[in-house]
Write an enzyme that holds these catalytic residues in place. Structure first.
Site, PDB file in Angstrom:
ATOM      1  N   PRO A  84       0.729  -0.914   0.440  1.00  0.00           N
ATOM      2  CA  PRO A  84      -0.134  -0.075  -0.138  1.00  0.00           C
ATOM      3  C   PRO A  84       1.190   1.498  -0.013  1.00  0.00           C
ATOM      4  CG  PRO A  84      -0.586  -1.259   2.072  1.00  0.00           C
ATOM      5  CD  PRO A  84       0.570  -2.349   0.725  1.00  0.00           C
ATOM      6  N   ASP A  85       0.056   2.317  -0.448  1.00  0.00           N
ATOM      7  CA  ASP A  85       0.896   3.411  -0.708  1.00  0.00           C
ATOM      8  C   ASP A  85       0.644   3.913   0.754  1.00  0.00           C
ATOM      9  OD1 ASP A  85      -1.355   4.764  -0.644  1.00  0.00           O
ATOM     10  OD2 ASP A  85      -1.171   5.888  -2.346  1.00  0.00           O
ATOM     11  N   PHE A  86       1.078   5.762   1.012  1.00  0.00           N
ATOM     12  CA  PHE A  86       1.361   6.276   2.155  1.00  0.00           C
ATOM     13  C   PHE A  86       0.018   6.582   1.857  1.00  0.00           C
ATOM     14  CE2 PHE A  86       5.709   5.802   1.173  1.00  0.00           C
ATOM     15  CZ  PHE A  86       5.649   4.138   1.992  1.00  0.00           C
ATOM     16  N   ARG A  87      -0.686   8.143   1.148  1.00  0.00           N
ATOM     17  CA  ARG A  87      -1.180   8.929   1.898  1.00  0.00           C
ATOM     18  C   ARG A  87      -3.090   8.731   0.493  1.00  0.00           C
ATOM     19  NH1 ARG A  87       3.575  10.843   1.231  1.00  0.00           N
ATOM     20  NH2 ARG A  87       4.281  12.023   3.142  1.00  0.00           N
ATOM     21  N   ASN A 125      11.243   4.657  -3.572  1.00  0.00           N
ATOM     22  CA  ASN A 125      10.181   3.588  -2.885  1.00  0.00           C
ATOM     23  C   ASN A 125      11.916   2.859  -2.243  1.00  0.00           C
ATOM     24  OD1 ASN A 125       8.298   4.183  -3.883  1.00  0.00           O
ATOM     25  ND2 ASN A 125       8.282   2.792  -4.983  1.00  0.00           N
ATOM     26  N   ILE A 126      11.640   2.177  -1.127  1.00  0.00           N
ATOM     27  CA  ILE A 126      12.541   1.027  -0.931  1.00  0.00           C
ATOM     28  C   ILE A 126      12.476   0.214  -0.695  1.00  0.00           C
ATOM     29  CG2 ILE A 126      13.120   3.015   1.297  1.00  0.00           C
ATOM     30  CD1 ILE A 126      11.305   1.172   2.920  1.00  0.00           C
ATOM     31  N   ASP A 127      11.384  -0.491  -2.012  1.00  0.00           N
ATOM     32  CA  ASP A 127      11.086  -1.848  -1.875  1.00  0.00           C
ATOM     33  C   ASP A 127      12.162  -2.579  -3.252  1.00  0.00           C
ATOM     34  OD1 ASP A 127      10.300  -1.296  -4.655  1.00  0.00           O
ATOM     35  OD2 ASP A 127       8.476  -0.699  -3.853  1.00  0.00           O
ATOM     36  N   HIS A 150      15.862   7.555  -0.536  1.00  0.00           N
ATOM     37  CA  HIS A 150      14.923   6.903   0.261  1.00  0.00           C
ATOM     38  C   HIS A 150      16.030   6.030   1.054  1.00  0.00           C
ATOM     39  CE1 HIS A 150      10.874   9.857   0.494  1.00  0.00           C
ATOM     40  NE2 HIS A 150      12.709  11.122   0.015  1.00  0.00           N
ATOM     41  N   CYS A 189      22.921   0.541  14.242  1.00  0.00           N
ATOM     42  CA  CYS A 189      21.959   1.759  15.713  1.00  0.00           C
ATOM     43  C   CYS A 189      21.320   2.797  15.393  1.00  0.00           C
ATOM     44  CB  CYS A 189      22.783   0.994  16.762  1.00  0.00           C
ATOM     45  SG  CYS A 189      22.166   1.979  18.290  1.00  0.00           S
ATOM     46  N   CYS A 197      24.340   4.266  17.563  1.00  0.00           N
ATOM     47  CA  CYS A 197      25.961   5.000  18.008  1.00  0.00           C
ATOM     48  C   CYS A 197      26.570   4.287  16.795  1.00  0.00           C
ATOM     49  CB  CYS A 197      26.053   3.571  19.269  1.00  0.00           C
ATOM     50  SG  CYS A 197      26.479   1.612  18.300  1.00  0.00           S
ATOM     51  N   GLY A 221       3.320   7.997  -9.420  1.00  0.00           N
ATOM     52  CA  GLY A 221       3.108   7.535  -8.354  1.00  0.00           C
ATOM     53  C   GLY A 221       3.702   8.212  -7.606  1.00  0.00           C
ATOM     54  N   ASN A 258      -0.880   9.214 -12.768  1.00  0.00           N
ATOM     55  CA  ASN A 258      -0.684   8.357 -11.239  1.00  0.00           C
ATOM     56  C   ASN A 258      -2.476   8.691 -11.419  1.00  0.00           C
ATOM     57  OD1 ASN A 258       0.980   8.880  -8.952  1.00  0.00           O
ATOM     58  ND2 ASN A 258      -0.559  10.726  -8.338  1.00  0.00           N
ATOM     59  N   GLU A 278      -4.256  10.535  -9.138  1.00  0.00           N
ATOM     60  CA  GLU A 278      -4.757  11.684  -8.753  1.00  0.00           C
ATOM     61  C   GLU A 278      -3.868  13.136  -9.793  1.00  0.00           C
ATOM     62  OE1 GLU A 278      -4.791  12.718  -4.592  1.00  0.00           O
ATOM     63  OE2 GLU A 278      -3.037  11.972  -4.855  1.00  0.00           O
ATOM     64  N   CYS A 295      -0.588   3.853 -12.838  1.00  0.00           N
ATOM     65  CA  CYS A 295       0.956   3.211 -13.673  1.00  0.00           C
ATOM     66  C   CYS A 295       0.837   1.950 -14.263  1.00  0.00           C
ATOM     67  CB  CYS A 295       1.970   3.507 -12.154  1.00  0.00           C
ATOM     68  SG  CYS A 295       2.439   4.666 -11.208  1.00  0.00           S
TER      69      CYS A 295
HETATM   70  P1  OAD Z   1       2.058   8.609  -1.588  1.00  0.00           P
HETATM   71  O1  OAD Z   1       1.633   7.351  -0.770  1.00  0.00           O
HETATM   72  O2  OAD Z   1       2.344  10.437  -0.856  1.00  0.00           O
HETATM   73  O3  OAD Z   1       1.277   8.905  -2.844  1.00  0.00           O
HETATM   74  C1  OAD Z   1       1.146   8.037  -3.745  1.00  0.00           C
HETATM   75  C2  OAD Z   1       0.433   8.682  -4.625  1.00  0.00           C
HETATM   76  O4  OAD Z   1       0.461   7.832  -5.865  1.00  0.00           O
HETATM   77  C3  OAD Z   1      -0.605   8.462  -4.893  1.00  0.00           C
HETATM   78  O5  OAD Z   1      -1.297  10.222  -5.461  1.00  0.00           O
HETATM   79  C4  OAD Z   1      -1.966   8.383  -4.881  1.00  0.00           C
HETATM   80  O6  OAD Z   1      -2.589   8.393  -5.863  1.00  0.00           O
HETATM   81  C5  OAD Z   1      -1.047   7.177  -6.287  1.00  0.00           C
HETATM   82  N1  OAD Z   1      -0.813   6.364  -6.692  1.00  0.00           N
HETATM   83  C6  OAD Z   1      -1.459   5.337  -5.718  1.00  0.00           C
HETATM   84  N2  OAD Z   1      -1.466   3.636  -6.225  1.00  0.00           N
HETATM   85  C7  OAD Z   1      -1.486   3.877  -7.284  1.00  0.00           C
HETATM   86  C8  OAD Z   1      -1.246   3.601  -8.592  1.00  0.00           C
HETATM   87  N3  OAD Z   1      -1.403   1.821  -8.376  1.00  0.00           N
HETATM   88  N4  OAD Z   1      -1.264   4.051 -10.397  1.00  0.00           N
HETATM   89  C9  OAD Z   1      -0.827   5.427 -10.262  1.00  0.00           C
HETATM   90  N5  OAD Z   1      -1.179   5.496  -8.983  1.00  0.00           N
HETATM   91  C10 OAD Z   1      -0.911   5.105  -8.643  1.00  0.00           C
HETATM   92  O7  OAD Z   1       3.820   7.504  -1.729  1.00  0.00           O
HETATM   93  P2  OAD Z   1       5.418   9.227  -2.271  1.00  0.00           P
HETATM   94  O8  OAD Z   1       4.620   9.922  -2.726  1.00  0.00           O
HETATM   95  O9  OAD Z   1       5.928   7.395  -2.303  1.00  0.00           O
HETATM   96  O10 OAD Z   1       8.902   8.567   2.911  1.00  0.00           O
HETATM   97  O11 OAD Z   1       5.184   9.236  -1.057  1.00  0.00           O
HETATM   98  C11 OAD Z   1       6.792  10.187  -0.359  1.00  0.00           C
HETATM   99  C12 OAD Z   1       7.156   9.567   0.474  1.00  0.00           C
HETATM  100  O12 OAD Z   1       6.037   9.834   2.108  1.00  0.00           O
HETATM  101  C13 OAD Z   1       8.202   8.276   1.011  1.00  0.00           C
HETATM  102  O13 OAD Z   1       8.685   7.772   0.108  1.00  0.00           O
HETATM  103  C14 OAD Z   1       7.224   7.548   2.560  1.00  0.00           C
HETATM  104  C15 OAD Z   1       6.603   8.350   2.981  1.00  0.00           C
HETATM  105  O14 OAD Z   1       6.380   9.239   4.067  1.00  0.00           O
HETATM  106  C16 OAD Z   1       9.512   8.326   4.152  1.00  0.00           C
HETATM  107  O15 OAD Z   1       8.809   8.142   4.591  1.00  0.00           O
HETATM  108  C17 OAD Z   1      10.491   8.707   4.803  1.00  0.00           C
END
Ligand code: OAD
Length: 272
Positions: free
Chosen positions: A38-41, A112-114, A131, A139, A142, A204, A229, A231, A249
């Site tokens: 899953p993504d984050f937002r 991404n870190i995958d 990232h 650690c 230290c 993405g 994307n 959105e 995507c």
């Molecule tokens: P976000 O979760 O913020 O954004 C993902 C974007 O991809 C959103 O605009 C979704 O609408 C879109 N999306 C999701 N699934 C999709 C799909 N199958 N096809 C097309 N679009 C899709 O993720 P990032 O922008 O990667 O960092 O977040 C940036 C950073 O915030 C991450 O690297 C992580 C996070 O906190 C750290 O934790 C330091």
């Protein structure tokens, strides 16, 4: 006139006529949701909407170094789900590998870190893992390294691994970049690659996290920026030459590959 807005065909023409041979790409969590992370937002499905039970001061705290330093438990409660292993790259990852094969890929910045970029066959020298990665751990306090087998055990158990140095007691953290931590030193140098782009692909990502969010703004005026994307994101679409392909995507890269006549190449590469 809306009909004058450039579209996929204008991008296809640019690639076909050799005007785009240095494609710079910025990716985020949305290119890996199709692989099962899953993504984050994204509302409801994204990680940050699922953290209420962990009682964080705010969702991003789970990845903030200051919060982690005193409360690492929430991170390890979700670590296993973020790091399942045995994932298959998506067709979007394969599309980037195809661009590299066709000598059109200049550079990829991934948030991404995958590690799926490398699994898909994108040459690692063309990728900056902005990232960090989840291949090693230290650690937080230290900086001593910590063995992989113990780390994997901790992640599987959802328990915090603690530093093995006598008297340290710091929590062990994977070598991914947390909020409040510096990006890899190469970032600043590689940022310059964006100035050399003759096409940029942004895929993405919500463009909500700096400094990666600033990369599309570095693209020279007159150079097309393509957003693939679910959105709208950042200021993509605001420049006359921008092209927004809204939707998944995987659908977007298939459409692009088909329009380029690369549909079979892409499918073959993805199956390999
Ligand atoms: P976000 O979760 O913020 O954004 C993902 C974007 O991809 C959103 O605009 C979704 O609408 C879109 N999306 C999701 N699934 C999709 C799909 N199958 N096809 C097309 N679009 C899709 O993720 P990032 O922008 O990667 O960092 O977040 C940036 C950073 O915030 C991450 O690297 C992580 C996070 O906190 C750290 O934790 C330091």
């Amino acid at each position: 006139d809306a009909s004058m807005k450039p579209d996929i065909q204008s991008i296809v023409d640019r690639i076909r006529t050799g005007k785009a041979t240095r494609i710079v790409v910025l990716t985020g969590a949305g290119i890996s949701t199709g692989a099962g992370i899953p993504d984050f937002r994204s509302p409801n499905t994204g990680l940050y909407d699922k953290l209420a039970p962990l009682r964080l001061p705010y969702p991003e705290a789970i990845f903030h170094i200051n919060y982690f330093s005193h409360t690492p438990e929430p991170f390890y409660a979700i670590a296993r789900a973020r790091h399942p292993g045995n994932l298959k790259p998506t067709i979007t990852h394969a599309f980037l590998a195809l661009l590299a094969k066709k000598n059109l890929l200049h550079f990829v910045f991934t948030q991404n870190i995958d590690g799926l970029e490398q699994d898909a066959g994108i040459p690692p020298e063309k990728v900056l893992w902005a990232h960090g990665n989840w291949k090693s751990q230290h650690c937080y306090k230290c900086k001593s390294s910590y063995p992989d087998d113990l780390m994997n055990k901790a992640i599987r158990a959802g328990e915090v691994p603690y530093c093995l140095e006598t008297g340290c007691g710091g929590a062990v953290k994977p070598d991914v970049v947390f909020f409040g931590q510096a990006l890899p030193v190469e970032f600043e140098e590689k940022e310059k690659e964006v100035l050399e782009a003759d096409l940029m692909l942004v895929m993405g990502t919500s463009l909500r996290v700096a400094p990666c969010s600033r990369l599309p703004g570095l693209v020279k005026e007159g150079i097309p920026r393509v957003l693939i994307n679910n959105e709208k994101s950042g200021d993509l679409g605001n420049r006359a030459e921008d092209v927004c392909i809204l939707g998944s995507c995987d659908d977007g890269v298939r459409r692009l590959a088909d329009a380029l006549g690369w549909g079979d190449d892409l499918n073959n590469l993805w199956k390999e």
